[in-house]
Design an enzyme around this catalytic site. Structure first.
Site, PDB file in Angstrom:
ATOM      1  N   ARG A  33      51.902  53.666  54.959  1.00 63.02           N
ATOM      2  CA  ARG A  33      52.475  53.638  54.306  1.00 63.02           C
ATOM      3  C   ARG A  33      52.091  54.753  53.023  1.00 63.02           C
ATOM      4  O   ARG A  33      50.918  54.639  52.235  1.00 63.02           O
ATOM      5  CB  ARG A  33      52.865  52.135  52.825  1.00 63.02           C
ATOM      6  CG  ARG A  33      53.253  52.379  51.826  1.00 63.02           C
ATOM      7  CD  ARG A  33      54.174  50.773  51.609  1.00 63.02           C
ATOM      8  NE  ARG A  33      53.976  50.312  50.364  1.00 63.02           N
ATOM      9  CZ  ARG A  33      54.152  50.658  49.007  1.00 63.02           C
ATOM     10  NH1 ARG A  33      52.648  49.758  48.921  1.00 63.02           N
ATOM     11  NH2 ARG A  33      54.356  50.173  47.634  1.00 63.02           N
ATOM     12  N   ARG A  74      58.314  51.696  33.091  1.00 64.13           N
ATOM     13  CA  ARG A  74      57.334  51.805  32.924  1.00 64.13           C
ATOM     14  C   ARG A  74      56.844  51.765  31.261  1.00 64.13           C
ATOM     15  O   ARG A  74      57.824  52.882  31.249  1.00 64.13           O
ATOM     16  CB  ARG A  74      56.199  53.089  33.545  1.00 64.13           C
ATOM     17  CG  ARG A  74      56.292  52.279  35.283  1.00 64.13           C
ATOM     18  CD  ARG A  74      55.287  53.231  36.138  1.00 64.13           C
ATOM     19  NE  ARG A  74      55.477  52.572  37.282  1.00 64.13           N
ATOM     20  CZ  ARG A  74      54.063  51.978  38.231  1.00 64.13           C
ATOM     21  NH1 ARG A  74      53.831  51.361  37.171  1.00 64.13           N
ATOM     22  NH2 ARG A  74      54.363  51.277  39.121  1.00 64.13           N
ATOM     23  N   LYS A 218      63.728  47.622  49.586  1.00 61.84           N
ATOM     24  CA  LYS A 218      63.135  46.612  49.054  1.00 61.84           C
ATOM     25  C   LYS A 218      63.517  45.484  48.359  1.00 61.84           C
ATOM     26  O   LYS A 218      64.366  46.170  47.260  1.00 61.84           O
ATOM     27  CB  LYS A 218      62.220  47.211  48.649  1.00 61.84           C
ATOM     28  CG  LYS A 218      60.772  48.414  49.063  1.00 61.84           C
ATOM     29  CD  LYS A 218      60.245  49.210  48.706  1.00 61.84           C
ATOM     30  CE  LYS A 218      58.727  48.238  47.592  1.00 61.84           C
ATOM     31  NZ  LYS A 218      58.590  49.163  47.164  1.00 61.84           N
ATOM     32  N   THR A 276      52.952  42.426  50.297  1.00 55.45           N
ATOM     33  CA  THR A 276      52.736  42.152  48.958  1.00 55.45           C
ATOM     34  C   THR A 276      51.729  40.866  48.413  1.00 55.45           C
ATOM     35  O   THR A 276      51.962  40.297  48.960  1.00 55.45           O
ATOM     36  CB  THR A 276      52.936  42.133  47.979  1.00 55.45           C
ATOM     37  OG1 THR A 276      54.585  43.208  47.775  1.00 55.45           O
ATOM     38  CG2 THR A 276      52.836  42.536  46.451  1.00 55.45           C
TER      39      THR A 276
END
Length: 466
Positions: A33, A74, A218, A276
């Site tokens: 990945r 962010r 996702k 994760t």
């Protein structure tokens, strides 16, 4: 017997070397990945070249997944981290606005001030700090710190329960997508997918660039869960991204959501990845916690197609040990049995029913194994989704198709030129399996194909003995 559950390894500073990649492939990695939240384009090009070269030398079909950053929120850059205490005021402002209080930063999503309401909770840096919005203004938010902590540059912000009007693809995503197509990515993942339209947009943009990778969606927030069936059907693969998802939902709901999504993927015929924090403690420790072992084993028992390592192999101290730990846990749990979700598959076409017949036949014959001939990989993936106990040996005429099978549970892919004479192709495949000690002489083989007839497609099931 080979491991059925695929292993995805994220590359990062800890594994940015030819030797590290070689070691990871030897340890059992099926897919690498590229995390485009952090990866640099030139480094990605170099890594892709290394992966392809090493895989060819080892006669492996190691695939590559480009994971787009997506529309994440962010904070901006700070000269030095802020140390915040409970009750402190923290300001989040538009790029063009000046600070009004000492603890202040910008945010990369200008629309955030329009989407949120006073009283909403902010989860900062994957849950390391909590804040509550006290005041909402046109150009800034004033928040109260609920838990103490440190905040540095470009920290991720989650807003559980708040619907955000973010785009499906950012300007950065478009650039990273072009790189993924340039590098011949086998899989491309879209982050923060919220509905099927986002998947359609990502696939359309990829195809405009000439790409043909499988699309991974996702699942990371509550809106995606509401639209889960539509997202599954629009996607090739689903990733249960438990980092952000575990922040967006109550933590006690996360195992239930994971199980539910896994079941819906099995029912609707799509592959599924569990990702994760699977071996998070091994970023700094040589052995996992017992809870982590149980977590990984649950994903394997629930028949996920793949399990993924993130920081463990990107920045951790023991990347190869992490892969070896994954491998050992998966092999042992696969031997002990599984939940049987293959029975949930909703079959609609005649071809799907032919594949079901082949999987039932192979599991009814002692020590039998399944051999699939496939040009695009579809038939092999369909067989894997039915979760036969027998291993699946998938033969395809090109390496790209074999790499597209890297995220199929129980599939071992091989390249083989297809002859115009079906029996020659079958004999070549059987000889290859015996020469490489993949099967023993006399092993019953159920052969499934729709590609062996020269003149037309003809679904066929044969039983032969090696």
């Amino acid at each position: 017997m080979f491991r059925k559950t695929s292993i995805i390894s994220t590359l990062g500073p800890a594994t940015f070397s030819y030797e590290a990649i070689s070691d990871l492939i030897d340890a059992g990695v099926n897919v690498f990945r590229m995390n485009m939240s952090h990866a640099q384009h030139d480094k990605c090009r170099e890594l892709v070249q290394w992966i392809r070269e090493i895989s060819e030398n080892k006669n492996k079909h190691t695939a590559i997944l480009f994971d787009l950053q997506g529309p994440s929120i962010r904070t901006g850059d700070l000269e030095a981290p802020y140390e915040l205490n409970t009750g402190d005021k923290f300001e989040i402002r538009r790029q063009s606005a000046d600070a009004t209080i000492p603890f202040s930063t910008t945010v990369n999503y200008e629309g955030m001030m329009d989407d949120v309401e006073a009283g909403a909770t902010l989860v900062v840096d994957n849950g390391t700090m909590l804040m509550r919005i006290e005041e909402k203004h046109d150009d800034r938010l004033i928040c109260e710190v609920l838990t103490p902590g440190s905040i540095g540059n470009r920290r991720h912000i989650n807003l559980p329960g708040t619907r955000l009007n973010l785009p499906a693809l950012t300007e950065k995503d478009h650039k990273d997508l072009a790189l993924a197509v340039e590098c011949g990515a086998d899989y491309i993942a879209g982050s923060f997918v919220r509905d099927a339209a986002h998947v359609v947009e990502l696939r359309s943009e990829m195809e405009k660039l000439g790409g043909s990778a499988d699309i991974v969606s996702k699942i990371e927030d509550q809106e995606a869960i509401k639209n889960i069936d539509d997202i599954i059907l629009a996607s090739d693969i689903i990733m249960i991204a438990r980092g952000d998802l575990g922040i967006e939902v109550h933590v006690e709901e996360l195992p239930i959501i994971q199980r539910r999504i896994t079941k819906r993927c099995h029912a609707l015929g799509r592959r599924v990845i569990v990702a994760t924090h699977m071996l998070e403690s091994m970023i700094t420790n040589p052995t996992p916690t017992r809870a982590e072992v149980t977590d990984v084993s649950n994903a394997v028992f629930e028949e996920a197609d793949a399990i993924m390592l993130s920081g463990e192999t990107a920045t951790g101290d023991y990347p190869t040990r992490c892969v070896e730990t994954f491998d050992r846990i998966a092999r042992r749990i696969e031997q002990s049995g599984s939940i049987g979700n293959g029975a949930l598959a909703e079959l609609e076409t005649d071809k799907q029913k032919v594949i079901l017949a082949a999987t039932k036949l192979v599991d009814s014959l002692p020590n039998a194994e399944l051999v699939v001939f496939t040009r695009r990989g579809v038939m092999a993936v369909q067989a894997a989704l039915l979760r036969p106990n027998a291993p699946i040996h998938a033969f395809a005429p090109d390496a790209a198709t074999c790499r597209r099978l890297a995220l199929g549970r129980g599939i071992e892919p091989y390249t083989l030129p297809f002859s115009d004479a079906p029996i020659e192709t079958i004999n070549s495949a059987v000889d290859y399996l015996k020469e490489n000690n993949s099967i023993k002489p006399g092993t019953p083989l159920v052969v499934l194909s729709d590609t062996l007839n020269k003149d037309k497609k003809l679904d066929s099931i044969l039983v032969i003995y090696a």
